[in-house]
Design a protein around this motif. Sequence first.
Motif, PDB file in Angstrom:
ATOM      1  N   THR A  57       0.769  -1.110  -0.172  1.00 23.28           N
ATOM      2  CA  THR A  57      -0.018  -0.110  -0.124  1.00 23.28           C
ATOM      3  C   THR A  57       0.993   1.241  -0.102  1.00 23.28           C
ATOM      4  O   THR A  57       2.012   1.278   0.239  1.00 23.28           O
ATOM      5  CB  THR A  57      -0.957   0.021   1.373  1.00 23.28           C
ATOM      6  OG1 THR A  57      -0.321   0.421   2.393  1.00 23.28           O
ATOM      7  CG2 THR A  57      -1.507  -1.382   1.665  1.00 23.28           C
ATOM      8  N   ASP A  59       1.128   3.143   2.250  1.00 25.76           N
ATOM      9  CA  ASP A  59       1.693   3.265   3.651  1.00 25.76           C
ATOM     10  C   ASP A  59       2.495   1.983   4.115  1.00 25.76           C
ATOM     11  O   ASP A  59       2.868   2.058   5.270  1.00 25.76           O
ATOM     12  CB  ASP A  59       0.658   3.321   4.641  1.00 25.76           C
ATOM     13  CG  ASP A  59      -0.694   4.560   4.433  1.00 25.76           C
ATOM     14  OD1 ASP A  59       0.133   5.617   4.293  1.00 25.76           O
ATOM     15  OD2 ASP A  59      -1.737   4.290   4.163  1.00 25.76           O
ATOM     16  N   MET A  62       1.095  -4.411   3.988  1.00 22.46           N
ATOM     17  CA  MET A  62       0.115  -4.806   5.198  1.00 22.46           C
ATOM     18  C   MET A  62      -0.129  -6.426   5.129  1.00 22.46           C
ATOM     19  O   MET A  62      -0.051  -6.852   3.919  1.00 22.46           O
ATOM     20  CB  MET A  62      -1.299  -4.094   4.824  1.00 22.46           C
ATOM     21  CG  MET A  62      -1.394  -2.709   5.013  1.00 22.46           C
ATOM     22  SD  MET A  62      -1.512  -2.206   6.811  1.00 22.46           S
ATOM     23  CE  MET A  62      -3.157  -2.887   7.010  1.00 22.46           C
ATOM     24  N   ALA A  67      -6.792  -7.015   9.274  1.00 24.34           N
ATOM     25  CA  ALA A  67      -6.425  -5.629   9.242  1.00 24.34           C
ATOM     26  C   ALA A  67      -6.207  -4.860   7.782  1.00 24.34           C
ATOM     27  O   ALA A  67      -6.470  -3.834   7.681  1.00 24.34           O
ATOM     28  CB  ALA A  67      -4.981  -5.910   9.522  1.00 24.34           C
ATOM     29  N   ILE A  68      -6.005  -5.537   6.772  1.00 23.41           N
ATOM     30  CA  ILE A  68      -5.990  -5.469   5.415  1.00 23.41           C
ATOM     31  C   ILE A  68      -7.387  -4.719   5.069  1.00 23.41           C
ATOM     32  O   ILE A  68      -7.570  -3.719   4.624  1.00 23.41           O
ATOM     33  CB  ILE A  68      -5.399  -6.320   4.500  1.00 23.41           C
ATOM     34  CG1 ILE A  68      -4.123  -6.684   4.660  1.00 23.41           C
ATOM     35  CG2 ILE A  68      -5.555  -5.770   2.982  1.00 23.41           C
ATOM     36  CD1 ILE A  68      -3.581  -7.828   3.945  1.00 23.41           C
ATOM     37  N   TYR A  71      -8.252  -1.428   7.059  1.00 25.55           N
ATOM     38  CA  TYR A  71      -7.376  -0.506   6.408  1.00 25.55           C
ATOM     39  C   TYR A  71      -8.142  -0.008   4.947  1.00 25.55           C
ATOM     40  O   TYR A  71      -8.201   1.138   4.878  1.00 25.55           O
ATOM     41  CB  TYR A  71      -6.038  -1.134   5.943  1.00 25.55           C
ATOM     42  CG  TYR A  71      -5.295  -0.066   5.259  1.00 25.55           C
ATOM     43  CD1 TYR A  71      -4.518   0.995   5.701  1.00 25.55           C
ATOM     44  CD2 TYR A  71      -4.993  -0.294   3.808  1.00 25.55           C
ATOM     45  CE1 TYR A  71      -3.566   1.844   5.095  1.00 25.55           C
ATOM     46  CE2 TYR A  71      -4.262   0.604   2.903  1.00 25.55           C
ATOM     47  CZ  TYR A  71      -3.800   1.661   3.773  1.00 25.55           C
ATOM     48  OH  TYR A  71      -2.701   2.502   2.838  1.00 25.55           O
ATOM     49  N   ASP A  74     -11.454   1.934   5.877  1.00 24.00           N
ATOM     50  CA  ASP A  74     -11.157   3.155   6.398  1.00 24.00           C
ATOM     51  C   ASP A  74     -10.620   4.138   5.430  1.00 24.00           C
ATOM     52  O   ASP A  74     -10.892   5.359   5.560  1.00 24.00           O
ATOM     53  CB  ASP A  74     -10.257   3.289   7.550  1.00 24.00           C
ATOM     54  CG  ASP A  74     -10.963   2.399   8.811  1.00 24.00           C
ATOM     55  OD1 ASP A  74     -12.240   2.484   8.662  1.00 24.00           O
ATOM     56  OD2 ASP A  74     -10.384   2.089   9.768  1.00 24.00           O
ATOM     57  N   ARG A  75      -9.857   3.578   4.609  1.00 22.71           N
ATOM     58  CA  ARG A  75      -9.080   4.520   3.748  1.00 22.71           C
ATOM     59  C   ARG A  75     -10.246   5.032   2.444  1.00 22.71           C
ATOM     60  O   ARG A  75     -10.129   6.220   2.215  1.00 22.71           O
ATOM     61  CB  ARG A  75      -7.923   3.792   2.820  1.00 22.71           C
ATOM     62  CG  ARG A  75      -7.042   4.987   2.213  1.00 22.71           C
ATOM     63  CD  ARG A  75      -5.727   4.039   2.098  1.00 22.71           C
ATOM     64  NE  ARG A  75      -4.684   5.125   1.710  1.00 22.71           N
ATOM     65  CZ  ARG A  75      -4.240   5.355   0.443  1.00 22.71           C
ATOM     66  NH1 ARG A  75      -4.769   4.489  -0.523  1.00 22.71           N
ATOM     67  NH2 ARG A  75      -3.194   6.012   0.288  1.00 22.71           N
TER      68      ARG A  75
END
Length: 220
Positions: A57, A59, A62, A67-68, A71, A74-75
């Motif tokens: 990603t 960021d 991941m 969790a992925i 993420y 939320d993104r």
Amino acid sequence: MYRLHFTPDAASLAVRLVLEELGQPYEARLIDRAGGELQSESYRALQPLGLIPVLETPDGPMFETAAILLYLADRHGGIAPAPADPDRAQFLKWLFFIAHNIHPTLLQLFYPDRTAGPDCARQVVDHASTRMQGFLSIFDRMLAEERPTWFSADRPSLMAYYLGLLMRWLAAPGARHSFRFPPSDYPAIHAVLLAHEARPAAIKAAGAESLGPTLFTDPA
């Protein structure tokens, strides 16, 4: 752009489903599993345990399926309650119920030797089967009673794609396994999975990995 390290019909499929649902561009990179890539230094730099999936990603890399997915939700929004949404607490509670109960228990069913060695495999499967039945019944009953908007047939949900993948494996585990948990045994779950496997994102993801049209409810 995202880069998804995948093998067909692995946990990476849940990530592919969500990326397709969100309409996000990504590169799908096939892992050379037979060639030992999961144990390679380059892959372990992305995923220290050598497991699937990994999503690169903006960021950083991941790992861990839940969790992925969280993420990405939320993104980009639209597939889970936002952090300030009043439904967020209930959503998180049940997402982690799946990630910490259903998913690891499924792994015990498929890989009982990893849990207690080959001599205890039968006992592990028996114990995990009972637990799985309980977990799925609890979740199905919650859906029927509470009818949450974040797990419904009316809108796309990251949680439905995640649980749908797990139910796919539980519905058709293979001839060498004695357990089977068809989604039709859990009516509230089944209704949501039927709707999600008919979505364009699921159809496209299934085609990319040469999987059948009834991706979650009646896997080939």
